[in-house]
Enzyme design. Sequence first.
Site, PDB file in Angstrom:
ATOM      1  N   HIS A  19     -30.586  -4.737 -44.715  1.00 31.00           N
ATOM      2  CA  HIS A  19     -31.101  -4.194 -43.456  1.00 31.00           C
ATOM      3  C   HIS A  19     -32.420  -3.480 -43.753  1.00 31.00           C
ATOM      4  O   HIS A  19     -32.907  -3.487 -44.892  1.00 31.00           O
ATOM      5  CB  HIS A  19     -30.071  -3.259 -42.803  1.00 31.00           C
ATOM      6  CG  HIS A  19     -29.507  -2.218 -43.726  1.00 31.00           C
ATOM      7  ND1 HIS A  19     -30.282  -1.235 -44.276  1.00 31.00           N
ATOM      8  CD2 HIS A  19     -28.252  -2.037 -44.208  1.00 31.00           C
ATOM      9  CE1 HIS A  19     -29.536  -0.468 -45.036  1.00 31.00           C
ATOM     10  NE2 HIS A  19     -28.297  -0.929 -45.035  1.00 31.00           N
TER      11      HIS A  19
ATOM     12  N   HIS B 199     -32.742  -1.318 -46.886  1.00 33.47           N
ATOM     13  CA  HIS B 199     -33.046  -2.062 -48.117  1.00 33.47           C
ATOM     14  C   HIS B 199     -34.503  -2.532 -48.114  1.00 33.47           C
ATOM     15  O   HIS B 199     -35.180  -2.492 -49.141  1.00 33.47           O
ATOM     16  CB  HIS B 199     -32.152  -3.299 -48.237  1.00 33.47           C
ATOM     17  CG  HIS B 199     -30.677  -3.024 -48.282  1.00 33.47           C
ATOM     18  ND1 HIS B 199     -29.822  -3.392 -47.273  1.00 33.47           N
ATOM     19  CD2 HIS B 199     -29.923  -2.412 -49.209  1.00 33.47           C
ATOM     20  CE1 HIS B 199     -28.589  -3.036 -47.578  1.00 33.47           C
ATOM     21  NE2 HIS B 199     -28.613  -2.425 -48.749  1.00 33.47           N
TER      22      HIS B 199
ATOM     23  N   GLN C 121     -16.223  -1.398 -57.849  1.00 36.69           N
ATOM     24  CA  GLN C 121     -16.436  -0.134 -57.131  1.00 36.69           C
ATOM     25  C   GLN C 121     -15.642  -0.041 -55.826  1.00 36.69           C
ATOM     26  O   GLN C 121     -15.826   0.895 -55.061  1.00 36.69           O
ATOM     27  CB  GLN C 121     -17.923   0.130 -56.902  1.00 36.69           C
ATOM     28  CG  GLN C 121     -18.604  -0.805 -55.926  1.00 36.69           C
ATOM     29  CD  GLN C 121     -20.118  -0.604 -55.923  1.00 36.69           C
ATOM     30  OE1 GLN C 121     -20.820  -1.014 -56.852  1.00 36.69           O
ATOM     31  NE2 GLN C 121     -20.648   0.025 -54.887  1.00 36.69           N
TER      32      GLN C 121
ATOM     33  N   GLN D 247     -24.527   8.926 -55.057  1.00 33.61           N
ATOM     34  CA  GLN D 247     -24.818   7.813 -55.968  1.00 33.61           C
ATOM     35  C   GLN D 247     -26.133   8.071 -56.714  1.00 33.61           C
ATOM     36  O   GLN D 247     -26.239   7.827 -57.917  1.00 33.61           O
ATOM     37  CB  GLN D 247     -24.896   6.520 -55.167  1.00 33.61           C
ATOM     38  CG  GLN D 247     -25.340   5.331 -55.976  1.00 33.61           C
ATOM     39  CD  GLN D 247     -25.138   4.021 -55.236  1.00 33.61           C
ATOM     40  OE1 GLN D 247     -24.063   3.464 -55.259  1.00 33.61           O
ATOM     41  NE2 GLN D 247     -26.167   3.505 -54.592  1.00 33.61           N
TER      42      GLN D 247
ATOM     43  N   VAL E 135     -33.026   5.545 -43.784  1.00 32.98           N
ATOM     44  CA  VAL E 135     -33.614   4.870 -42.608  1.00 32.98           C
ATOM     45  C   VAL E 135     -32.551   4.864 -41.509  1.00 32.98           C
ATOM     46  O   VAL E 135     -31.376   4.576 -41.763  1.00 32.98           O
ATOM     47  CB  VAL E 135     -34.063   3.432 -42.957  1.00 32.98           C
ATOM     48  CG1 VAL E 135     -34.646   2.737 -41.736  1.00 32.98           C
ATOM     49  CG2 VAL E 135     -35.101   3.467 -44.077  1.00 32.98           C
TER      50      VAL E 135
ATOM     51  N   LEU F 211     -28.700   3.611 -41.214  1.00 29.04           N
ATOM     52  CA  LEU F 211     -28.440   2.180 -41.400  1.00 29.04           C
ATOM     53  C   LEU F 211     -27.453   1.983 -42.542  1.00 29.04           C
ATOM     54  O   LEU F 211     -27.538   2.636 -43.575  1.00 29.04           O
ATOM     55  CB  LEU F 211     -29.737   1.430 -41.715  1.00 29.04           C
ATOM     56  CG  LEU F 211     -30.793   1.377 -40.630  1.00 29.04           C
ATOM     57  CD1 LEU F 211     -31.880   0.369 -40.992  1.00 29.04           C
ATOM     58  CD2 LEU F 211     -30.206   1.025 -39.277  1.00 29.04           C
TER      59      LEU F 211
HETATM   60  O1  PAF Z   1     -25.619   1.123 -53.230  1.00 28.24           O
HETATM   61  C1  PAF Z   1     -25.153  -0.005 -53.466  1.00 28.24           C
HETATM   62  O2  PAF Z   1     -25.369  -0.966 -52.721  1.00 28.24           O
HETATM   63  C2  PAF Z   1     -24.292  -0.204 -54.694  1.00 28.24           C
HETATM   64  O3  PAF Z   1     -23.477   0.878 -54.941  1.00 28.24           O
HETATM   65  C3  PAF Z   1     -25.082  -0.599 -55.955  1.00 28.24           C
HETATM   66  C4  PAF Z   1     -26.021   0.525 -56.390  1.00 28.24           C
HETATM   67  C5  PAF Z   1     -25.890  -1.849 -55.687  1.00 28.24           C
HETATM   68  C6  PAF Z   1     -24.128  -0.876 -57.119  1.00 28.24           C
HETATM   69  O4  PAF Z   1     -23.254  -1.924 -56.810  1.00 28.24           O
END
Ligand code: PAF
Length: 294
Positions: free
Chosen positions: A38, A41, A65, A157, A180, A188
């Site tokens: 989106h 990104h 994850q 993160q 964003v 988003l």
């Molecule tokens: O933020 C994300 O989309 C994920 O946690 C990542 C950093 C790509 C790791 O899989």
Amino acid sequence: MIVCRTIPELRTAIRNGKAPLLANESTVGFVPTMGFLHEGHASLMRQSAEENGLSVLSIFVNPLQFGPNEDFERYPRNEERDLAIAEQNGIDIVFIPSVEVMYPTKPLTKVLVDQVTARLCGASRPGHFDGVGTVVSKLFHLVQPDRAYFGMKDAQQVAVIQQMTDDLNFPVSIIPCPIVREPDGLALSSRNVYLSAEQRSQAVVLSQSLKQAEKWVKETDITAAELVARVKAMIGEAQLADIDYVEWLQYPSLQATEPEAPINTASECYILALAVKFGSTRLIDNHLFGTFGG
Ligand code: PAF
């Protein structure tokens, strides 16, 4: 734009892409994602393209994850659209591995980051950040970027990856990028597509409560405990909202503060972090108070 699906393909593309950069003293930028791209990104990709001679995007829905009852299977995917967005936003190399390429056998090595993972999503989603730390370490080794771009919607993160990068001496700068938002304020997220129309209209309460919290902090001598209580009450007014957490912590250490002391953001940085479920969709949002990285 080169699309790589295997590790040898990626290594070759990076090696070939890096060769001309050396002469120009240019750099490699990296945007790791789970796809279903989106505008959030896209803003990371554009920044990477502006700041580096070569920009690499990874698209990988990382099973490590996700918890056993989370949305790994139904996580939204749309490769064709993602590739078009990558191309339009200055990406040179896209890495789209399968689960078998990333984990040909069950990995016996994990990257665990202590303390910064103790609260917020680390507490609500046990094992989540072990999966993030492990996959981001692998991706850093594969791509060998100079800069890696992460959205601040996932502020915990960013703190975890910065800590891991410092502790393990990865030769990469972590670049935190602004959240964003939709015009009405909703941050988003690829997961926003799960929301029904009614959930979507109520989900705006997350960003509204953060805005209101900014006013309370600016205009009153409020304590952390009182702020958290007021924000919880405001979110609770949205009928479909089910609060997972509302926390006021130091940032980026993510350590607790004295709950009854008046908030003072003059010399330290704090985060007000929210996670709220609408049906089975869990949304997160946050706001930083004070100066981060300054
Ligand atoms: O933020 C994300 O989309 C994920 O946690 C990542 C950093 C790509 C790791 O899989």
